[in-house]
Scaffold this active site. Structure first.
Site, short mmCIF file in Angstrom:
data_model
loop_
_atom_site.label_atom_id
_atom_site.label_comp_id
_atom_site.label_asym_id
_atom_site.label_seq_id
_atom_site.Cartn_x
_atom_site.Cartn_y
_atom_site.Cartn_z
N HIS A 75 9.51 -6.46 -7.45
CA HIS A 75 9.30 -7.74 -6.89
C HIS A 75 8.33 -8.64 -7.47
CE1 HIS A 75 12.01 -7.16 -3.24
NE2 HIS A 75 12.59 -6.61 -4.10
N TYR A 204 8.30 -13.25 5.15
CA TYR A 204 7.38 -13.13 6.03
C TYR A 204 7.43 -14.20 6.78
CZ TYR A 204 4.87 -9.22 3.83
OH TYR A 204 4.53 -7.92 3.40
N PRO A 296 0.16 -3.83 9.70
CA PRO A 296 0.97 -3.53 8.50
C PRO A 296 1.56 -4.80 7.80
CG PRO A 296 2.33 -3.50 10.68
CD PRO A 296 0.78 -3.33 11.10
N LYS A 300 -0.55 -2.64 3.34
CA LYS A 300 -1.60 -1.88 2.87
C LYS A 300 -1.81 -0.50 3.15
CE LYS A 300 -2.83 -5.31 0.23
NZ LYS A 300 -2.27 -5.18 -1.03
N TYR A 387 -2.50 -9.31 -2.16
CA TYR A 387 -1.24 -8.54 -1.99
C TYR A 387 -0.99 -7.64 -2.99
CZ TYR A 387 3.52 -8.22 0.20
OH TYR A 387 4.49 -7.54 0.64
P1 FAD Z 1 0.42 10.05 7.22
O1 FAD Z 1 1.56 9.75 6.45
O2 FAD Z 1 0.33 9.97 8.83
O3 FAD Z 1 0.27 11.86 6.99
C1 FAD Z 1 -0.41 12.83 7.82
C2 FAD Z 1 0.06 13.87 7.93
O4 FAD Z 1 -0.72 14.97 8.46
C3 FAD Z 1 1.42 14.05 8.86
O5 FAD Z 1 2.51 14.65 7.96
C4 FAD Z 1 1.36 14.80 9.93
O6 FAD Z 1 2.46 15.46 10.46
C5 FAD Z 1 0.25 15.91 9.56
N1 FAD Z 1 -0.58 16.28 10.64
C6 FAD Z 1 -1.32 15.53 11.67
N2 FAD Z 1 -1.82 16.35 12.43
C7 FAD Z 1 -1.88 17.72 11.90
C8 FAD Z 1 -2.45 18.86 12.11
N3 FAD Z 1 -3.18 19.04 13.30
N4 FAD Z 1 -2.15 20.06 11.46
C9 FAD Z 1 -1.52 19.90 10.35
N5 FAD Z 1 -0.79 18.65 9.87
C10 FAD Z 1 -1.10 17.77 10.50
N6 FAD Z 1 2.47 0.63 6.34
C11 FAD Z 1 2.99 -0.09 5.80
O7 FAD Z 1 2.09 -0.56 4.91
N7 FAD Z 1 4.12 -0.79 6.25
C12 FAD Z 1 4.62 -0.11 7.24
O8 FAD Z 1 5.75 -0.62 7.60
C13 FAD Z 1 4.09 1.03 8.06
N8 FAD Z 1 4.96 1.37 9.27
C14 FAD Z 1 4.39 2.58 9.89
C15 FAD Z 1 5.00 2.98 11.06
C16 FAD Z 1 4.37 4.17 11.65
C17 FAD Z 1 5.36 4.77 12.84
C18 FAD Z 1 3.17 4.63 11.23
C19 FAD Z 1 2.57 5.60 12.07
C20 FAD Z 1 2.57 4.14 10.14
C21 FAD Z 1 3.14 3.22 9.49
N9 FAD Z 1 2.43 2.46 8.15
C22 FAD Z 1 3.08 1.49 7.47
C23 FAD Z 1 1.20 3.16 7.70
C24 FAD Z 1 1.58 3.98 6.57
O9 FAD Z 1 2.72 4.75 6.53
C25 FAD Z 1 0.23 5.04 6.48
O10 FAD Z 1 -0.75 4.23 6.12
C26 FAD Z 1 0.56 6.07 5.62
O11 FAD Z 1 1.51 6.93 6.12
C27 FAD Z 1 -0.71 6.98 5.44
O12 FAD Z 1 -0.54 8.20 5.04
P2 FAD Z 1 -1.42 9.30 5.23
O13 FAD Z 1 -1.00 10.54 4.54
O14 FAD Z 1 -3.04 9.01 5.46
O15 FAD Z 1 -1.25 9.80 6.83
C1 DHB Z 2 7.29 -3.28 4.77
C2 DHB Z 2 6.39 -3.19 5.39
C3 DHB Z 2 5.54 -3.96 5.60
O1 DHB Z 2 4.55 -3.91 6.44
C4 DHB Z 2 5.51 -5.07 4.75
O2 DHB Z 2 4.06 -5.86 4.79
C5 DHB Z 2 6.16 -5.52 3.76
C6 DHB Z 2 7.17 -4.30 3.80
C7 DHB Z 2 8.58 -2.55 4.63
O3 DHB Z 2 8.62 -1.48 5.23
O4 DHB Z 2 9.33 -2.71 3.60
#
Ligand code: FAD
Ligand code: DHB
Length: 393
Positions: A75, A204, A296, A300, A387
């Site tokens: 995009h 947005y 969100p 980021k 962004y």
């Molecule tokens: P995570 O993806 O959370 O991975 C952590 C992993 O550790 C998981 O698989 C978990 O199961 C594992 N874990 C936890 N505890 C233990 C343990 N005790 N032992 C072993 N494993 C363990 N960001 C956006 O930019 N846009 C969005 O729309 C958006 N939607 C989101 C919706 C939800 C419900 C959540 C929770 C987050 C969202 N985020 C979004 C944020 C984005 O998804 C996260 O920033 C990203 O997942 C970070 O990655 P990570 O690997 O740090 O953590």
């Molecule tokens: C999506 C999520 C976001 O938080 C955003 O700012 C843009 C896109 C998505 O899930 O596609």
């Protein structure tokens, strides 16, 4: 109790833990990833969708970008919608030609798991970490439970990539780290729907009833979000009500319309801003959501997680190769600089786009910011630069 050994023990198989393991492997450093959930669960957890320019380059450069390049949607702009009017922000024109790629986080996770397993990497699913010991000067260990047995992983260093609800952060000795936090008085209701997106670019939208967002996962699958109250229950939101509310908020004076379709997934996510300082103690390094959460609205979260582990992998490789600790010592400061920039940008986007009930003064400020963003080249460039890519900060 069975004990195994590796160089870097990684807690969590989200984007942070898996990419760290992959980057270390490419440089000849061994690791074991311990993940409490099943492979199927982590490969189908629907979350973020926008990849920054620098993150797509990194994934492609390290050999896990083929499907993203083939199936991801590139995009060059986003839309800001308010006062029933559409405004295109030409991101690539404003930010030196760089673009974003819309590619679901679970697809990144699938690609990384496939690459790790193909290379013979150790990713243990159903392995729940229960204890972290990283404070001794000479060694570290992780206790975990798998198949009803308690086991121990001994390692040189520990990477806490276990997300916001993980265990690593809470193992810090008293006073070693501080948590700074802000809770926003609203949440996001997100849906995935089997319907072609009604837009080519992300929308947005600020409306007096609340924020709405239109994203997508493919030419056939739409992802949409609604601002809702922090205590709301998904049971109060049958699909018809969601589509009606989305159509109300997205309404324009030029006859744009929203196509609806079957909802295949829905959930409510609380909105939080959170930073841990520093992101390290002893032999433990935090990366991704275990160290910081951004609201969100700026897309980021996943991008920050990737940028953290790029820095952590480089620091660990340098230490293994030369014994030089300087990159490990500066890891937290390097990441926190980018994390605070992302916090500020996400807060800017969030407060500009989400109305608060009764806050007429705040609404005046937010609308002025939106008008400024769509009418001033300087303001638009600033939004676009933040962004499109903070990963190179
Ligand atoms: P995570 O993806 O959370 O991975 C952590 C992993 O550790 C998981 O698989 C978990 O199961 C594992 N874990 C936890 N505890 C233990 C343990 N005790 N032992 C072993 N494993 C363990 N960001 C956006 O930019 N846009 C969005 O729309 C958006 N939607 C989101 C919706 C939800 C419900 C959540 C929770 C987050 C969202 N985020 C979004 C944020 C984005 O998804 C996260 O920033 C990203 O997942 C970070 O990655 P990570 O690997 O740090 O953590
Ligand atoms: C999506 C999520 C976001 O938080 C955003 O700012 C843009 C896109 C998505 O899930 O596609």
């Amino acid at each position: 109790m069975a004990t195994t050994k590796t160089q870097v023990g990684i807690v969590g198989a989200g984007p942070a833990g898996l990419l760290l393991s992959h980057l270390l492997h490419l440089e000849g450093v061994g690791s074991v990833v311990l993940e409490s959930r099943s492979r199927d669960y982590v490969e189908h957890r629907v979350r973020a969708g926008v990849l920054e320019h620098g993150v797509t380059e990194l994934l492609a450069d390290c050999g896990v970008g083929a499907r993203m390049r083939a199936e991801g949607l590139v995009h060059h702009g986003i839309e800001l919608r308010f006062d029933r009017t559409r405004h295109r922000m030409p991101l690539s024109d404003l930010a030196g030609g760089r673009a974003i790629t819309v590619y679901g986080q679970q697809e990144v996770v699938k690609d990384l798991i496939a690459a790790r397993l193909e290379a013979g990497g150790a990713v243990h699913f159903g392995a729940e970490c229960t204890g972290i010991d990283g404070s001794s000067p000479s060694s570290a260990s992780i206790a975990y439970r798998t198949d009803g047995r308690d086991e121990v992983l001994e390692c040189d260093m520990i990477a806490g990539c276990d997300g916001f609800h993980g265990v690593t952060r809470s193992a810090a000795p008293p006073g070693a780290i501080a948590a700074l936090e802000h809770t926003h008085p609203f949440a996001w209701l997100g849906i995935l729907a089997s319907v072609a997106p009604s837009t080519d670019e992300l929308i947005y939208c600020r409306h007096e009833r609340g924020f709405a967002m239109h994203s997508m996962r493919s030419h056939e699958v739409s992802r949409l979000y609604l601002q809702v109250g922090p205590e709301e229950d998904i049971e109060q939101w049958p699909d018809d009500r969601i589509w009606e509310e989305l159509a109300t908020r997205f309404v324009t004076d030029d006859g744009w319309s929203l196509a609806s379709g079957p909802v295949t997934e829905k959930g409510i996510t609380a909105m939080k801003s959170f930073v841990v300082e520093p992101m390290q103690w002893g032999r433990v390094f935090l990366a991704g959501d275990s160290a910081h959460i951004v609201p969100p609205t700026g897309a980021k979260g996943m991008n920050l997680a990737v940028a953290d582990v790029r820095a952590l992998a480089a620091a660990l490789v340098s230490w293994y190769r030369t014994g030089d600790e300087s990159l490990l010592a500066s890891y937290s400061a390097t990441c926190l600089r980018r994390v605070w920039r992302a916090q500020e940008f996400s807060t800017y986007m969030t407060t500009m786009l989400h109305p608060l009930p009764g806050d007429d003064f705040g609404a005046g400020l937010a609308l002025s910011r939106l008008r400024y963003a769509v009418s001033s080249r300087a303001a638009a460039e600033s939004l676009a630069e933040n962004y499109v890519d903070l990963s190179s900060l």
